[in-house]
Design a protein around this motif. Sequence first.
Motif, PDB file in Angstrom:
ATOM      1  N   THR A 172       0.854  -1.068  -0.088  1.00  0.00           N
ATOM      2  CA  THR A 172       0.001  -0.147   0.104  1.00  0.00           C
ATOM      3  C   THR A 172       0.845   1.188   0.037  1.00  0.00           C
ATOM      4  OG1 THR A 172       0.081   0.131   2.126  1.00  0.00           O
ATOM      5  CG2 THR A 172      -1.726  -1.174   1.349  1.00  0.00           C
ATOM      6  N   TYR A 173       2.128   1.069  -0.006  1.00  0.00           N
ATOM      7  CA  TYR A 173       3.171   2.396  -0.033  1.00  0.00           C
ATOM      8  C   TYR A 173       2.758   3.011  -1.128  1.00  0.00           C
ATOM      9  CZ  TYR A 173       7.101   5.028   0.289  1.00  0.00           C
ATOM     10  OH  TYR A 173       8.252   6.079   0.483  1.00  0.00           O
ATOM     11  N   PRO A 174       3.025   4.615  -0.984  1.00  0.00           N
ATOM     12  CA  PRO A 174       3.325   5.242  -0.063  1.00  0.00           C
ATOM     13  C   PRO A 174       2.370   5.731   0.929  1.00  0.00           C
ATOM     14  CG  PRO A 174       2.757   6.691  -1.925  1.00  0.00           C
ATOM     15  CD  PRO A 174       2.572   5.301  -2.554  1.00  0.00           C
ATOM     16  N   GLU A 175       1.117   5.013   1.213  1.00  0.00           N
ATOM     17  CA  GLU A 175       0.190   5.252   2.368  1.00  0.00           C
ATOM     18  C   GLU A 175       0.832   4.937   3.514  1.00  0.00           C
ATOM     19  OE1 GLU A 175      -3.840   3.199   4.301  1.00  0.00           O
ATOM     20  OE2 GLU A 175      -3.937   3.471   2.081  1.00  0.00           O
ATOM     21  N   THR A 176       0.697   5.826   4.450  1.00  0.00           N
ATOM     22  CA  THR A 176       1.750   5.555   5.728  1.00  0.00           C
ATOM     23  C   THR A 176       0.595   6.157   7.040  1.00  0.00           C
ATOM     24  OG1 THR A 176       3.693   6.372   4.588  1.00  0.00           O
ATOM     25  CG2 THR A 176       3.741   6.191   6.986  1.00  0.00           C
ATOM     26  N   GLY A 177       0.567   5.244   7.967  1.00  0.00           N
ATOM     27  CA  GLY A 177      -0.016   5.788   9.305  1.00  0.00           C
ATOM     28  C   GLY A 177       0.833   6.457  10.187  1.00  0.00           C
ATOM     29  N   TRP A 178       0.229   7.514  10.910  1.00  0.00           N
ATOM     30  CA  TRP A 178       1.002   8.425  11.836  1.00  0.00           C
ATOM     31  C   TRP A 178       1.763   7.648  12.690  1.00  0.00           C
ATOM     32  CZ3 TRP A 178       0.188   8.420  16.844  1.00  0.00           C
ATOM     33  CH2 TRP A 178      -1.206   8.372  17.172  1.00  0.00           C
ATOM     34  N   GLY A 179       0.942   6.635  13.227  1.00  0.00           N
ATOM     35  CA  GLY A 179       1.558   5.661  14.304  1.00  0.00           C
ATOM     36  C   GLY A 179       3.069   5.247  13.833  1.00  0.00           C
ATOM     37  N   MET A 180       3.127   5.098  12.615  1.00  0.00           N
ATOM     38  CA  MET A 180       4.628   4.492  12.020  1.00  0.00           C
ATOM     39  C   MET A 180       5.867   5.569  12.207  1.00  0.00           C
ATOM     40  SD  MET A 180       3.144   2.715   8.491  1.00  0.00           S
ATOM     41  CE  MET A 180       4.499   2.245   7.900  1.00  0.00           C
ATOM     42  N   ALA A 181       5.349   6.703  12.357  1.00  0.00           N
ATOM     43  CA  ALA A 181       6.422   7.758  12.551  1.00  0.00           C
ATOM     44  C   ALA A 181       6.713   8.260  13.759  1.00  0.00           C
ATOM     45  CB  ALA A 181       6.110   8.844  11.923  1.00  0.00           C
ATOM     46  N   LEU A 182       5.944   7.773  14.834  1.00  0.00           N
ATOM     47  CA  LEU A 182       5.958   8.187  16.088  1.00  0.00           C
ATOM     48  C   LEU A 182       7.349   7.759  17.013  1.00  0.00           C
ATOM     49  CD1 LEU A 182       4.402  10.170  18.064  1.00  0.00           C
ATOM     50  CD2 LEU A 182       3.533   7.956  18.946  1.00  0.00           C
ATOM     51  N   GLN A 183       7.679   6.362  16.862  1.00  0.00           N
ATOM     52  CA  GLN A 183       8.977   6.017  17.360  1.00  0.00           C
ATOM     53  C   GLN A 183      10.161   6.972  17.101  1.00  0.00           C
ATOM     54  OE1 GLN A 183       9.030   2.512  19.458  1.00  0.00           O
ATOM     55  NE2 GLN A 183      10.709   4.294  19.909  1.00  0.00           N
TER      56      GLN A 183
END
Length: 246
Positions: free
Chosen positions: A44-55
């Motif tokens: 599904t890229y480039p679809e990205t959830g904000w939770g993926m960027a939080l770490q």
Amino acid sequence: MKIQFYKALTLAAIAVSLSFIQAPKKTTLYIIGDSTAANKDPKTYPETGWGMALQDFFKTDVTVDNRALNGRSTKSFRAEKRWDPILAQLNPGDYVFIEFGHNDEKIDKPTVGVSLADFKLNLVNYVKETRSKKAFPVLLTPISRRSFKNGVLIDSHGDYPRITRQVADSLNVPLIDMLVKTESLLTRLGEEPSIKLFNHVDSGNVNYPTGKKDNTHLSPEGAKQIAGLVVKGIKELKLDLAKKLK
């Protein structure tokens, strides 16, 4: 002889002292919610959830465990037993970030959509159960869709964000009002520039041969910026988690 004795005594004392020094306690931050936060498959890229960027915003003593899933609501997340394993392993001092609304409002889908009254009850149960494990719930309103009409951003979530705010107020739960924050961001950027935050893909992409114009789900840049707004909320609330940010 005495010197050796005192050396041995000193080393023993150091060893005892070290045995009482514990490694820094790890904190787990769970995210429960829908596709706007969820981890995504490569297909599904480039679809990205904000939770993926939080770490990336946290030091190593915080682990972000993103359990958000596409299409889930406060109702279906529990019905599918997605909540049970999280509750079972919650430790005192952990956090649960709770962001629903996008799918709860789909009342034409009975396995997913819920009334406002049931939405409220579901949020209350997540909060109380999290607290029963001496962990910390944080409520988040849903992020804004990119819904512009004549250049003006339109709210598409109805009363669901209001209910989230109401639960936060009545139960004294920290609230990050992501709808307000994302509406402000999108309005500031404007209709065309805000496209970069969403999953708009030209034709010919390996995952989207005919292209894609998705105004709900985020691009990698959008996920990073929205995660940054979550972090801003953590700082504004002065949560202990703020001390663990990079």
